[in-house]
Each structure stands twice: as C-alpha cells, then as structure tokens.
Design an enzyme around this catalytic site. Structure first.
Site, PDB file in Angstrom:
ATOM      1  N   LYS A  72       0.912  -0.941  -0.320  1.00 59.70           N
ATOM      2  CA  LYS A  72       0.128  -0.157  -0.595  1.00 59.70           C
ATOM      3  C   LYS A  72       0.905   0.960   0.040  1.00 59.70           C
ATOM      4  CE  LYS A  72      -2.191  -1.268   3.345  1.00 59.70           C
ATOM      5  NZ  LYS A  72      -2.142  -2.613   3.729  1.00 59.70           N
ATOM      6  N   THR A  73       1.530   1.238   0.819  1.00 58.57           N
ATOM      7  CA  THR A  73       2.991   2.211   1.170  1.00 58.57           C
ATOM      8  C   THR A  73       3.333   2.579  -0.556  1.00 58.57           C
ATOM      9  OG1 THR A  73       3.509   2.342   3.541  1.00 58.57           O
ATOM     10  CG2 THR A  73       4.732   3.684   1.787  1.00 58.57           C
ATOM     11  N   ASP A 117      -1.255   6.874   6.246  1.00 57.23           N
ATOM     12  CA  ASP A 117      -1.336   5.462   6.800  1.00 57.23           C
ATOM     13  C   ASP A 117      -1.964   5.097   7.957  1.00 57.23           C
ATOM     14  OD1 ASP A 117      -0.202   3.051   6.178  1.00 57.23           O
ATOM     15  OD2 ASP A 117       1.958   2.569   6.863  1.00 57.23           O
ATOM     16  N   THR A 166      -5.494  -1.590   7.355  1.00 57.44           N
ATOM     17  CA  THR A 166      -6.014  -2.614   7.070  1.00 57.44           C
ATOM     18  C   THR A 166      -6.823  -3.385   8.044  1.00 57.44           C
ATOM     19  OG1 THR A 166      -4.246  -2.583   9.307  1.00 57.44           O
ATOM     20  CG2 THR A 166      -3.028  -3.068   7.464  1.00 57.44           C
ATOM     21  N   ARG A 225       5.862  -7.634   1.154  1.00 63.27           N
ATOM     22  CA  ARG A 225       7.162  -7.848   2.684  1.00 63.27           C
ATOM     23  C   ARG A 225       7.817  -9.353   3.405  1.00 63.27           C
ATOM     24  NH1 ARG A 225       3.989  -4.539   6.257  1.00 63.27           N
ATOM     25  NH2 ARG A 225       4.478  -3.161   5.215  1.00 63.27           N
TER      26      ARG A 225
END
Length: 347
Positions: A72-73, A117, A166, A225
């Site tokens: 997402k980032t 975020d 999230t 990740r």
C-alpha cells in the site's frame, strides 16, 4: 573520550539504519508497470490517474485497503510519481489533534499527494476536519477558547489524499464515503511472489536457484514484505554457512533455522495451535485467554496471526471462541477427535 565513543557509535548506527533504508527503498518498484501482481487494482489506478492528468486536475481521493505488507505504501509513492507530484507521508496515530492535521494541510502545495497510513487510527477531531478538506479544500481553524473563540476559514491547495488501512471496517462511514475510489488489495499467489523474489534477488545481487525462489515464495504467507524479509535471511544463512549461492537445501536450512515451516507458520503461529490443542482440547477458547497462554497481546493474535491461520483453514472463529480445525490438529501432529464437527463461523 566517552563523548567520542558515543559519537562514533551514533555514526555507525546512522550508517546501518541508512543502509537498511536504502535496501528497502531499492526493492520498491517505482511505477505501475514495475509493480508485480494486483493487476485489477493497477488497471483501476492507471485509468483514474491518466484521466486526471488528461483533465489537468488532481485525482480523486484514494483508499488502499488490505492486510499489511501487500504494497500500500509503495502504491502511494507510485501514484505520486505517475502524477509527477510531490508526496507528503504521515500516519493516523501521529495525528493526535485537529491542529496537527491543520499544520500538515496548510503546507500542502497544489497537486500534492498526502499519504496517511493506518488512516483508521486518526483522532476523531482531526477526522472531522479532514471531511471539509477532502470535499472543499478548506479547513476551519478555531482561535481562542470559550465564548471568545473565533473560527477562521483557511483555504488549502487542491490535493489528492491517499489513505491506507489494514482494517477498513474501523473506518467511519462519513470518511469512507469521501474517497472517490477504494482499492481492495488481495494476498499474492506463489507465482507472483516468485517474480518479486527474483526481482529482489537481482537488485540485491543474490545468486539464487529457481527452486529456492519457489521454496521461499511458498512460505511467504502471500505477502511480498515477508517474501523479501525471508530472502534476506536466507541470503545471510548462505553467506555464513555456504559459498553465498542460495540452493534449495540452503533455503530450507535457513527457513528451518528461523522456524518458518512448509506452510509459512512461524513460532507464534504454531504456539497458538499447540496451545489450543494441548491446553484447551481444541477450543473453543476466548481470544484474551488464548493470548495469555502464549504470552502475547490479544491485538497481535487478532491482527497478525489469526487472518493467516483462518485463511489456511487451521483455525476458526466461532460465537464461543477460537477453535482448532481438523487441519490445525494435524498440523501440530495430533489426530483430531471424532467428535470434532464443522463449527459455525463467526462473521
């Protein structure tokens, strides 16, 4: 002498942090074309961005929703780069008061991308200020207190808000409705994870065999990740215990050392299943009781461990608590009782 030693330690620490940040940055794709997977989301974002560019306008506000570690980032940075716009990055927990948000918004330049975020954790007063900023590009700043307080309207430059969450269910309705587009990101399959690991290995100059790539991908819980993190740990193991080239045997040995099993479960995941089976006869058991039994916080189990265990069919949530499924029993080497039925899932 002590000051010199302290300064030297600080410099070394800064260099290590800088090097780690450089590696993380190098692994991030810089365009939608480089971003692996999430094809549906990429197509939607490309259409939205190119339409905004054609109109010479800012893009609609974008909400990126999905589990941690899916990019997402990275997508937020790509959105800014595709629009040739600067980006300002902050997080929901960092915005404690409306004044914190007002100072951020007042410094925004025309067309800038503001990335927040964990936006579901933004303070309520700041969230209410954000409504007006998203709709009218204006905020009201309150000066003074009590009867003498005055509201001063402050015009802000048009901007695109990119929020990441999230836990989209924790977003309030008014905030969710103000996003022009919501992208729901899914877990990755092993094919895409293998592509990501191969790309990362090339950037990190890691020599790795194809079957070792697939082995790491199969244990990465569908999350890029985690895949990149496991790749680096496998690299470390190979450098210390071999010639630096990552083979299948080296990958398996490294993953075993770091307690990541064939399904991608780590020590805590297995502790949860083992506790359920051995201490609570498979459940049902409440979340807080289960967390105490493994020595972790309830939030960690609920946000980090449970989604993967449920997705793998190893654990179920029922109205009475958590229950180990037949597959969960077998994963910890125990035969499930014959009386184990199919529990009613808790929605």
């Amino acid at each position: 002498m002590k000051n010199e030693d302290s300064e030297e330690v600080s410099l070394v620490r800064a260099e290590l942090i800088s090097d780690e940040a450089r590696i993380d940055h190098a692994l991030r794709p810089e365009s939608l074309a480089e971003f692996v997977g999430q094809d549906r989301v990429k197509d939607q974002l490309a259409t939205l961005i190119h339409a905004a560019i054609a109109r010479a306008n800012t893009a609609d506000h974008i909400l990126l929703a999905g589990p941690p570690g899916l990019g997402k980032t990275t997508l937020a940075m790509i959105i800014a780069k595709e629009m040739s716009a600067p980006i300002k990055i902050t997080s929901g927990p960092a915005i404690h008061h409306a004044g914190d948000l007002a100072s951020i918004l007042s410094a925004i330049t025309p067309g800038e991308v503001l990335f927040i975020d964990e936006i579901h954790r933004i303070a309520r007063p700041a969230e209410e200020m954000l409504y007006m900023a998203m709709e009218d590009f204006r905020v009201d700043v309150i000066v003074g207190k009590g009867a003498g307080a005055t509201s001063i309207p402050l015009e802000i430059a048009p901007f695109t808000l990119v929020g990441a969450t999230t836990r989209s269910g924790l977003l309030t309705g008014p905030l969710r409705d103000r996003f022009g587009f919501t992208a729901h990101m899914d877990f990755y399959d092993s094919q895409f994870l293998s592509s990501i690991i191969t790309r990362s290995a090339g950037l990190l100059e890691i020599e790795i065999e194809g079957d070792a790539v697939d082995e790491i991908a199969s244990r990465s819980r569908g999350t890029p990740r985690i895949a990149n993190r496991l790749l680096r740990r496998v690299r470390d193991h190979s450098q210390v215990h071999s010639d630096g080239k990552v083979s299948m045997d080296q990958a398996r040995a490294a993953l075993a050392m770091y307690e990541v099993d064939e399904m991608g479960l780590d020590r805590l995941d297995r502790a949860i299943l083992t506790s359920l089976v051995d201490k609570f006869q498979g459940g049902p058991v409440g979340l807080s009781t289960l967390a105490l039994s493994v020595g972790e916080e309830s939030e960690t189990l609920e946000a980090v461990c449970e989604p993967f265990l449920i997705r793998q069919g190893l654990l179920s949530r029922t109205p009475r608590g958590r229950v180990a499924t037949s597959a969960g029993w077998r994963h910890v080497g125990k035969e499930p009782p014959a009386s184990l039925g199919v529990p009613t899932l808790f929605e």
